[in-house]
Motif scaffolding. Structure first.
Motif, PDB file in Angstrom:
ATOM      1  N   ILE A   7       0.822  -1.212   0.000  1.00 58.41           N
ATOM      2  CA  ILE A   7       0.000   0.000   0.000  1.00 58.41           C
ATOM      3  C   ILE A   7       0.855   1.260   0.000  1.00 58.41           C
ATOM      4  N   LEU A   8       2.036   1.180   0.646  1.00 56.81           N
ATOM      5  CA  LEU A   8       2.963   2.303   0.699  1.00 56.81           C
ATOM      6  C   LEU A   8       4.371   1.776   0.517  1.00 56.81           C
ATOM      7  N   SER A   9       5.121   2.413  -0.358  1.00 58.11           N
ATOM      8  CA  SER A   9       6.467   1.932  -0.645  1.00 58.11           C
ATOM      9  C   SER A   9       7.458   3.093  -0.641  1.00 58.11           C
ATOM     10  N   ALA A  10       8.534   2.924   0.123  1.00 60.23           N
ATOM     11  CA  ALA A  10       9.633   3.891   0.128  1.00 60.23           C
ATOM     12  C   ALA A  10      10.849   3.226  -0.515  1.00 60.23           C
ATOM     13  N   MET A  34       5.129  -1.185   2.977  1.00 56.41           N
ATOM     14  CA  MET A  34       4.041  -1.430   3.915  1.00 56.41           C
ATOM     15  C   MET A  34       3.027  -2.345   3.241  1.00 56.41           C
ATOM     16  N   ILE A  35       2.740  -3.480   3.876  1.00 51.32           N
ATOM     17  CA  ILE A  35       1.784  -4.439   3.333  1.00 51.32           C
ATOM     18  C   ILE A  35       0.400  -4.137   3.895  1.00 51.32           C
ATOM     19  N   GLU A  36      -0.590  -4.122   3.020  1.00 52.65           N
ATOM     20  CA  GLU A  36      -1.951  -3.763   3.419  1.00 52.65           C
ATOM     21  C   GLU A  36      -2.436  -4.648   4.570  1.00 52.65           C
ATOM     22  N   ILE A 179      -4.018   4.162   6.174  1.00 50.73           N
ATOM     23  CA  ILE A 179      -2.813   3.946   6.975  1.00 50.73           C
ATOM     24  C   ILE A 179      -2.882   4.819   8.213  1.00 50.73           C
ATOM     25  N   LEU A 180      -2.636   4.220   9.372  1.00 55.73           N
ATOM     26  CA  LEU A 180      -2.612   4.968  10.630  1.00 55.73           C
ATOM     27  C   LEU A 180      -1.196   4.928  11.192  1.00 55.73           C
ATOM     28  N   THR A 211      -3.958  -0.269   7.823  1.00 56.72           N
ATOM     29  CA  THR A 211      -2.540  -0.596   7.931  1.00 56.72           C
ATOM     30  C   THR A 211      -1.929   0.341   8.978  1.00 56.72           C
ATOM     31  N   THR A 212      -1.037  -0.189   9.813  1.00 55.07           N
ATOM     32  CA  THR A 212      -0.524   0.603  10.930  1.00 55.07           C
ATOM     33  C   THR A 212       0.997   0.678  10.915  1.00 55.07           C
ATOM     34  N   ILE A 213       1.520   1.882  11.133  1.00 53.31           N
ATOM     35  CA  ILE A 213       2.947   2.080  11.409  1.00 53.31           C
ATOM     36  C   ILE A 213       3.038   2.525  12.861  1.00 53.31           C
ATOM     37  N   PHE A 214       3.699   1.735  13.680  1.00 53.24           N
ATOM     38  CA  PHE A 214       3.765   2.022  15.111  1.00 53.24           C
ATOM     39  C   PHE A 214       5.201   2.394  15.466  1.00 53.24           C
TER      40      PHE A 214
END
Length: 351
Positions: A7-10, A34-36, A179-180, A211-214
């Protein structure tokens, strides 16, 4: 890995800041997907680049900062091409939302709690104020605010720290993001409230499938919430893997040091392991492994050449010369061997 699930790629992201006529490179060639539906934890000491990286995802770098090179894509859209605040409004909040560390800086102190949630629902979901008010009370109830309808018209100062953080989570949910980003959302809270907030985020993630980035420096939190872990040091991801791989089969000496610092591993006197030295300056180019000067496992090559990412498994890699086929065999520190059993025994002893 199915690229359709990304879903998100850097890719090779470099973030620089102009500071007193000097350039500080805060993020150094970071690549991560980031995988959904997954929860990715970014861990590392303060200043390792965790928050800066995610701020680049939402166009929230300070005015003296910039993405100097690399690519950041959200569902195929190149975010480094987004320059105006108006363009970011279609992404920030509605697609990628952020929960910050201190809820008091996220809430307007002179606007009621209910009105702040209603404004978000009207803007991002297109509801009428009447519809939004009903939904706002429902969000308040979902995040565990008791007597939500009665507390709707109260102000932030009338809420405790834990309750304010719950409201910040409710506002993020009201954006209905894909994405949160949770930027150390439990750091300012006591241990009991921390556990409640972690449980709340887990249940909401399961219900809403975002999808979460913590972001955290607390590896105990990581064990409770994450699917994947990216360990950051000096603006770089130096190890990546599933939460099980990072906890029970870590390969980078820096990850060993972080795990050795777990509060659960304190000795009988309560003393904790601490990593010696300080991180390197990011004003000058770094040579070799950035952690070499603080590592007991550094070899000559660590001071001369930057290590590539060595694959450990399909889901696990680390940037350390210790993984080179010609490197000497080194055991991880005794403190983190049989980590699961040691933590289990410590918990039993405390009962």
């Amino acid at each position: 890995m199915n690229s359709n699930n990304v879903i998100l790629s850097a890719k090779d992201v470099v973030v620089e800041f102009d500071v007193r006529d000097r350039v500080l490179t805060a993020i150094r060639n970071v690549s991560i997907d980031m995988i959904e539906g997954e929860v990715l934890a970014l861990v590392g000491e303060s200043g390792s680049g965790k928050s800066v990286l995610t701020r680049a995802f939402t166009g929230m770098l300070e005015t003296n900062g910039r993405v100097a090179s690399g690519s950041i894509t959200y569902r195929g859209r190149e975010l480094t091409d987004v320059t105006s605040d108006k363009e970011w409004e279609s992404i920030r909040g509605s697609k990628i939302a952020t929960i910050f560390q201190d809820p008091m800086t996220s809430l307007n102190p002179i606007v009621t709690i209910g009105k702040q949630i209603v404004e978000v629902i009207v803007k991002h979901q297109g509801k009428t104020k009447e519809e939004a008010k009903e939904m706002a009370v429902d969000y308040m109830e979902k995040v565990g605010i008791p007597e939500a309808s009665k507390r709707f018209n109260e102000y932030p100062f009338q809420y405790s720290g834990g309750m304010r953080q719950r409201i910040v989570i409710a506002i993020a949910l009201a954006c209905r993001p894909d994405i949160l980003i949770c930027d150390e959302p439990t750091t300012a809270l006591d241990v009991t409230i921390q556990a409640q907030i972690i449980d709340l985020l887990k249940s909401l993630q399961k219900e809403y499938h975002f999808t979460t980035i913590f972001i955290t420096h607390d590896l105990g939190v990581v064990a409770a919430i994450a699917d994947k872990v990216a360990v950051m040091y000096a603006g770089e991801v130096i190890e990546y893997g599933t939460v099980e791989e990072i906890f029970y089969d870590p390969r980078h000496p820096y990850t060993w040091s972080l795990l050795s610092s777990l509060p659960q591993l304190a000795d009988e006197s309560g003393s904790l392991f601490s990593i010696p030295g300080t991180p390197p300056s990011l004003y000058t180019p770094l040579k070799g492994d950035a952690f070499a000067l603080r590592s007991d496992y550094a070899m000559k090559i660590d001071f001369e050449e930057h290590p590539p990412a060595f694959s450990v498994s399909d889901t696990h890699w680390a940037k350390t010369w210790l993984l080179h086929p010609d490197a000497p065999v080194v055991d991880k520190p005794e403190a983190i061997q049989d980590l699961h059993e040691k933590i289990k025994q410590k918990m039993l002893a405390q009962k």
